[in-house]
Design an enzyme around this catalytic site. Structure first.
Site, PDB file in Angstrom:
ATOM      1  N   ALA A  36       0.904  -1.230  -0.168  1.00  0.00           N
ATOM      2  CA  ALA A  36      -0.107   0.064  -0.112  1.00  0.00           C
ATOM      3  C   ALA A  36       0.896   1.151   0.073  1.00  0.00           C
ATOM      4  O   ALA A  36       0.422   2.539  -0.831  1.00  0.00           O
ATOM      5  CB  ALA A  36      -1.027  -0.063   1.230  1.00  0.00           C
ATOM      6  N   TYR A  38       4.006   1.433  -1.178  1.00  0.00           N
ATOM      7  CA  TYR A  38       4.462   1.629  -2.764  1.00  0.00           C
ATOM      8  C   TYR A  38       3.458   2.230  -3.693  1.00  0.00           C
ATOM      9  O   TYR A  38       3.939   3.158  -4.281  1.00  0.00           O
ATOM     10  CB  TYR A  38       4.825   0.055  -3.138  1.00  0.00           C
ATOM     11  N   ASP A  39       2.329   1.511  -3.418  1.00  0.00           N
ATOM     12  CA  ASP A  39       0.935   2.281  -4.208  1.00  0.00           C
ATOM     13  C   ASP A  39       0.952   3.727  -4.195  1.00  0.00           C
ATOM     14  O   ASP A  39       0.579   4.470  -5.092  1.00  0.00           O
ATOM     15  CB  ASP A  39      -0.104   1.508  -4.432  1.00  0.00           C
ATOM     16  N   SER A  84      27.451 -19.126 -27.692  1.00  0.00           N
ATOM     17  CA  SER A  84      26.877 -19.881 -26.829  1.00  0.00           C
ATOM     18  C   SER A  84      27.918 -20.847 -26.193  1.00  0.00           C
ATOM     19  O   SER A  84      28.960 -20.598 -25.823  1.00  0.00           O
ATOM     20  CB  SER A  84      26.254 -20.960 -27.827  1.00  0.00           C
ATOM     21  N   LEU A  85      27.511 -21.953 -25.592  1.00  0.00           N
ATOM     22  CA  LEU A  85      28.352 -22.743 -24.570  1.00  0.00           C
ATOM     23  C   LEU A  85      28.339 -24.019 -25.139  1.00  0.00           C
ATOM     24  O   LEU A  85      27.390 -24.759 -25.739  1.00  0.00           O
ATOM     25  CB  LEU A  85      27.780 -22.859 -23.223  1.00  0.00           C
ATOM     26  N   GLU A 117      26.743 -21.845 -11.814  1.00  0.00           N
ATOM     27  CA  GLU A 117      25.420 -21.073 -11.815  1.00  0.00           C
ATOM     28  C   GLU A 117      24.382 -22.199 -12.629  1.00  0.00           C
ATOM     29  O   GLU A 117      24.877 -22.579 -13.501  1.00  0.00           O
ATOM     30  CB  GLU A 117      25.378 -19.817 -12.400  1.00  0.00           C
ATOM     31  N   ARG A 140      19.072 -12.436 -28.416  1.00  0.00           N
ATOM     32  CA  ARG A 140      20.339 -12.901 -28.763  1.00  0.00           C
ATOM     33  C   ARG A 140      20.398 -12.915 -30.269  1.00  0.00           C
ATOM     34  O   ARG A 140      21.531 -12.623 -31.143  1.00  0.00           O
ATOM     35  CB  ARG A 140      20.888 -14.235 -28.168  1.00  0.00           C
ATOM     36  N   GLU A 177      19.338 -14.089 -18.709  1.00  0.00           N
ATOM     37  CA  GLU A 177      18.130 -14.846 -19.184  1.00  0.00           C
ATOM     38  C   GLU A 177      16.884 -14.398 -18.775  1.00  0.00           C
ATOM     39  O   GLU A 177      16.585 -13.946 -17.538  1.00  0.00           O
ATOM     40  CB  GLU A 177      18.348 -16.181 -18.668  1.00  0.00           C
ATOM     41  N   LYS A 293      32.125 -21.788 -14.958  1.00  0.00           N
ATOM     42  CA  LYS A 293      32.806 -20.979 -15.775  1.00  0.00           C
ATOM     43  C   LYS A 293      34.344 -20.648 -14.921  1.00  0.00           C
ATOM     44  O   LYS A 293      34.207 -20.504 -13.672  1.00  0.00           O
ATOM     45  CB  LYS A 293      32.131 -19.526 -15.982  1.00  0.00           C
ATOM     46  N   CYS A 414     -12.498 -58.493 -22.502  1.00  0.00           N
ATOM     47  CA  CYS A 414     -13.373 -59.549 -22.374  1.00  0.00           C
ATOM     48  C   CYS A 414     -14.670 -59.471 -23.087  1.00  0.00           C
ATOM     49  O   CYS A 414     -15.550 -60.166 -23.112  1.00  0.00           O
ATOM     50  CB  CYS A 414     -13.765 -59.755 -20.776  1.00  0.00           C
ATOM     51  N   CYS A 429     -15.592 -51.347 -18.035  1.00  0.00           N
ATOM     52  CA  CYS A 429     -16.080 -52.537 -18.545  1.00  0.00           C
ATOM     53  C   CYS A 429     -16.922 -52.935 -17.635  1.00  0.00           C
ATOM     54  O   CYS A 429     -16.760 -52.895 -16.325  1.00  0.00           O
ATOM     55  CB  CYS A 429     -14.609 -53.364 -18.628  1.00  0.00           C
ATOM     56  N   CYS A 435     -13.722 -60.632 -16.236  1.00  0.00           N
ATOM     57  CA  CYS A 435     -12.577 -59.894 -17.375  1.00  0.00           C
ATOM     58  C   CYS A 435     -11.293 -60.300 -17.027  1.00  0.00           C
ATOM     59  O   CYS A 435     -10.913 -59.788 -15.508  1.00  0.00           O
ATOM     60  CB  CYS A 435     -13.027 -58.464 -17.214  1.00  0.00           C
TER      61      CYS A 435
HETATM   62  S1  IVH Z   1      26.849 -18.112 -20.191  1.00  0.00           S
HETATM   63  C1  IVH Z   1      29.780 -16.733 -23.087  1.00  0.00           C
HETATM   64  N1  IVH Z   1      25.323 -18.622 -17.809  1.00  0.00           N
HETATM   65  O1  IVH Z   1      22.633 -20.896 -22.174  1.00  0.00           O
HETATM   66  C2  IVH Z   1      28.916 -17.218 -21.989  1.00  0.00           C
HETATM   67  N2  IVH Z   1      24.561 -18.839 -20.289  1.00  0.00           N
HETATM   68  O2  IVH Z   1      24.026 -22.285 -24.592  1.00  0.00           O
HETATM   69  C3  IVH Z   1      27.460 -17.248 -22.698  1.00  0.00           C
HETATM   70  N3  IVH Z   1      22.210 -19.564 -20.285  1.00  0.00           N
HETATM   71  O3  IVH Z   1      22.366 -18.436 -24.840  1.00  0.00           O
HETATM   72  C4  IVH Z   1      26.230 -17.564 -21.756  1.00  0.00           C
HETATM   73  N4  IVH Z   1      22.011 -19.641 -18.147  1.00  0.00           N
HETATM   74  O4  IVH Z   1      20.855 -18.363 -22.920  1.00  0.00           O
HETATM   75  C5  IVH Z   1      25.260 -18.489 -19.466  1.00  0.00           C
HETATM   76  N5  IVH Z   1      24.104 -18.970 -15.999  1.00  0.00           N
HETATM   77  C6  IVH Z   1      24.218 -18.748 -17.430  1.00  0.00           C
HETATM   78  C7  IVH Z   1      23.287 -19.474 -18.303  1.00  0.00           C
HETATM   79  C8  IVH Z   1      23.254 -19.330 -19.558  1.00  0.00           C
HETATM   80  C9  IVH Z   1      21.246 -19.883 -19.365  1.00  0.00           C
HETATM   81  C10 IVH Z   1      21.844 -19.817 -21.776  1.00  0.00           C
HETATM   82  C11 IVH Z   1      22.066 -18.640 -22.369  1.00  0.00           C
HETATM   83  C12 IVH Z   1      23.067 -19.019 -23.638  1.00  0.00           C
HETATM   84  C13 IVH Z   1      22.760 -20.560 -23.678  1.00  0.00           C
HETATM   85  C14 IVH Z   1      24.203 -20.874 -23.988  1.00  0.00           C
END
Ligand code: IVH
Length: 674
Positions: A36, A38-39, A84-85, A117, A140, A177, A293, A414, A429, A435
């Protein structure tokens, strides 16, 4: 100070306050003021801005509600590609990854520190901040070009429109994400169903669909969140470890994953993986793996990249919880009470860590809801220990010539008629014990502990005996021979003797057990006992008409009809006769006023009993005609309070109901049982 300056200062003060509350509420999940309050502040800012439109700034908390729809998304080219990973699927892959890095870095004895993570299952996005202000949000896309979704990301409350605190780089690109938490997803789907709209298949699709809306007001209405996991462009200084950078981001108002940890070596990674795998289902969002990582940014730089992925990171994926497979056929299975369940036979598929080749479709309503047909490609989901489910049909893959599923008119096993009552989702049935499919289940019920209690005769053995046609009805159990039993799988001479002995020992039984063992629909243990007490003999139950049956406590019109229809089937009568001929017997119960001294009374047991078990007390009370209920109400006659009795005792006292302790109960029972 002029009037204008003071108004604009008030506006800025309100904004700063609201940003902080917003951060505490949406990012930290720890609100410090009531909604309330905040509102109230929000409305105050809003009316200031309405009166002085020139004061409205882009980064004002009032500017999150969504804007007029776009004709199309613009394109954004990422100054630094969004990578990507690489994936790992088991401990071997993880060890190989760790070894590659150590070899490359020429590390002999020391271990690398890894940041761990959860890998969130959502949509990767990039947010660009200039002088602390959000200036652009982008998907992305293919990694080098994405879509401009600035209007949409602005509506997500866990994304700051302006950074908190100080010391942030002049230009800062934050990546992470966008996802939909499980709870929000459930709610959204409930709403969709109540409006007759098609629900989303999973939280990931719901998040993607919500984010790719040209009308950002729709995005604003969806429960989206963003969690940050890296940075892109940075013009300024940041900490020198990954976890350090993420902590900084958190301080500037971003949400980071509370599960993030730094661990030592691959052993630490595997320990983290095991821990989170176990807790995966309980997390409030879907994850599809863990990302590891190298924590030191200098070491990351030394390691560099291979094609589209960094060398210094890896995603250890969980077995997928959703897969596509084909429905080879839809068949109908028959259960103990004759319930006919449609089951999809699938092209075997590895999902959620096991190979799945069947999935129940529950009933015809579910078949219709999914619109599934034999030949369809379907998405199958197995999460945790939950039974595999068909989530949806991939309609664009439907081959030519498929036909809708039809419930058969007769039982597939049956050939008896199939009936579906108007108020029931399930079709059944009508064949009863004639049966074959129902027989197996009925036999398992017959031998179970609360029924005839024939131990040694397990479910597997029953399956085998029925499959070899050694047993058709419960009566056949009493004619089994030692030789037949000892030849069954996993049985020997000794276990065969044991089984025969326990069959023999079970012959002397009690009427309530026998009635329960018959497996009449809706006649559970308690109803079987009331029937026995009320009628005193099986013959009397059999001879009763609908009206007489309904005079039994707890028996209503539906149960009465099930009982009548059971005893009207000649097959059932033949089986009962054969069982009795084999020597099964019980004593009849004398039905007179005295045998049911507690007739019409309702008792409640609460707390811990020390001399009697709860079941024993319940049984003895029921034998005397009392009903034993689970909760106290005005209709309760007596409450028995054992040790540490709690709220039920309090309630009894407040309603003025008589309370007995265990000793008084035993005294009363002994007296009445006389
Ligand atoms: S690191 C260079 N950390 O996974 C590092 N990615 O396959 C790039 N993702 O496109 C990503 N959780 O959408 C990282 N804790 C996280 C993540 C994460 C989800 C997704 C992300 C990326 C894909 C890579």
């Amino acid at each position: 100070m002029s009037q204008d300056t003071s108004v604009s200062q008030t506006a800025e003060r309100l904004r700063a306050q609201l940003r902080r509350y917003n951060y505490q509420y949406y990012v930290l999940d720890e609100p410090t003021v009531p909604d309330a309050e905040y509102d109230r502040l929000f409305q105050q800012l809003k009316s200031l801005e309405t009166d002085n439109p020139e004061l409205i700034t882009d980064d004002s908390p009032t500017q999150r509600v969504g804007d007029v729809p776009l004709a199309a998304f613009g394109q954004v080219s990422h100054e630094m590609p969004m990578l990507s990973l690489d994936n790992a699927f088991d401990a071997d892959d993880m060890r190989a990854f760790n070894k590659r890095l150590k070899d490359r870095l020429e590390l002999l004895d020391s271990e690398l520190e890894y940041a761990c993570e959860p890998k969130l299952d959502g949509i990767a996005v990039s947010l660009l901040y200039e002088d602390g202000k959000l200036v652009r949000g982008a998907t992305r896309g293919d990694g080098s070009t994405g879509e401009n979704i600035t209007q949409n990301v602005r509506t997500i409350n866990s994304i700051p429109l302006r950074l908190l605190g100080e010391g942030y780089p002049r230009r800062l690109e934050v990546r992470g994400e966008i996802y939909m938490p499980k709870a929000g997803f459930e709610k959204l789907n409930e709403l969709a169903l109540s409006r007759g709209d098609k629900p989303f298949v999973n939280p990931r699709n719901a998040a993607a669909g919500s984010l790719r809306q040209l009308d950002s007001r729709i995005t604003a209405s969806r429960p989206l969140e963003m969690c940050c996991y890296s940075v892109g462009i940075v013009e300024g200084d940041l900490a020198d470890t990954h976890t350090g950078v993420l902590q900084q981001l958190s301080g500037w108002g971003f949400k980071i994953n509370p599960e993030m940890r730094a661990v030592n070596g691959v052993a630490g990674c595997m320990e983290y993986f095991a821990d989170l795998s176990e807790r995966r289902e309980a997390l409030p969002y879907d994850i599809d793996g863990i990302v590891f990582k190298v924590n030191e940014l200098r070491t990351q730089q030394r390691l560099g990249f291979v094609s589209r992925a960094p060398r210094w990171a890896i995603a250890h994926k969980f077995p997928a919880q959703e897969e596509i497979t084909e429905v080879k056929a839809i068949e109908f299975q028959v259960g103990r009470t004759g319930a006919i369940t449609p089951v999809a036979r699938l092209e075997p598929v590895f999902v959620g860590g096991v190979t799945v080749s069947n999935a129940t479709l529950h009933n015809m309503d579910e078949v219709e809801r999914l619109g599934v047909r034999a030949g369809d490609s379907v998405i199958i989901r197995r999460a945790g220990d939950v039974i595999p489910q068909i989530v949806s049909v991939v309609s664009e893959r439907r081959p030519e010539g498929t036909k809708p599923v039809v419930m058969p008119d007769t039982c597939p096993v049956c050939d008896s008629a199939v009936m579906r009552l108007e108020d029931e989702a399930v079709a059944r049935c009508t064949g009863g014990l004639s049966c074959a499919a129902q027989r197996k289940e009925a036999l398992k019920h017959y031998i179970s502990r609360k029924a005839m209690d024939i131990d040694g005769l397990g479910e597997k053995l029953i399956d085998g005996l029925v499959e070899r046609e050694l047993v058709h009805s419960p009566a056949d159990l009493y004619h089994l021979k030692h030789l037949q039993l000892s030849k069954m799988e996993r049985m020997g001479d000794k276990s065969a003797v044991n089984v025969l002995n326990s069959i023999d020992a079970s012959k002397q039984t009690e009427l309530p057990r026998f009635i329960y063992a018959l497996g009449i629909r809706e006649v559970g243990e308690a109803t079987a006992r009331t029937l026995a007490m009320h009628f005193g003999s099986l013959e009397a139950v059999q001879a009763a008409d609908e009206e007489m049956l309904q005079q039994t406590p707890d028996v209503g019109p539906v149960v009465a009809r099930y009982i009548l229809s059971f005893f009207r089937q000649p097959h059932n009568l033949e089986v009962i006769q054969a069982i009795r001929d084999a020597g099964v017997s019980w004593s009849n119960i004398e039905v007179s006023e005295q045998t049911v001294p507690l007739d019409g009374q309702t008792w409640v047991l609460t707390g811990t009993l020390e001399q009697l078990t709860r079941n024993e007390a319940k049984q003895r009370l029921q034998n005397l005609g009392a009903k034993v209920a689970g909760s106290v109400s005005k209709k309760t006659s007596y409450v028995v309070a054992g040790a540490a009795a709690g709220s039920k005792l309090e309630k009894a006292e407040s309603l003025g109901i008589d309370v007995l302790d265990e000793a008084q109960l035993i005294e009363r029972l002994t007296e009445l049982e006389g």
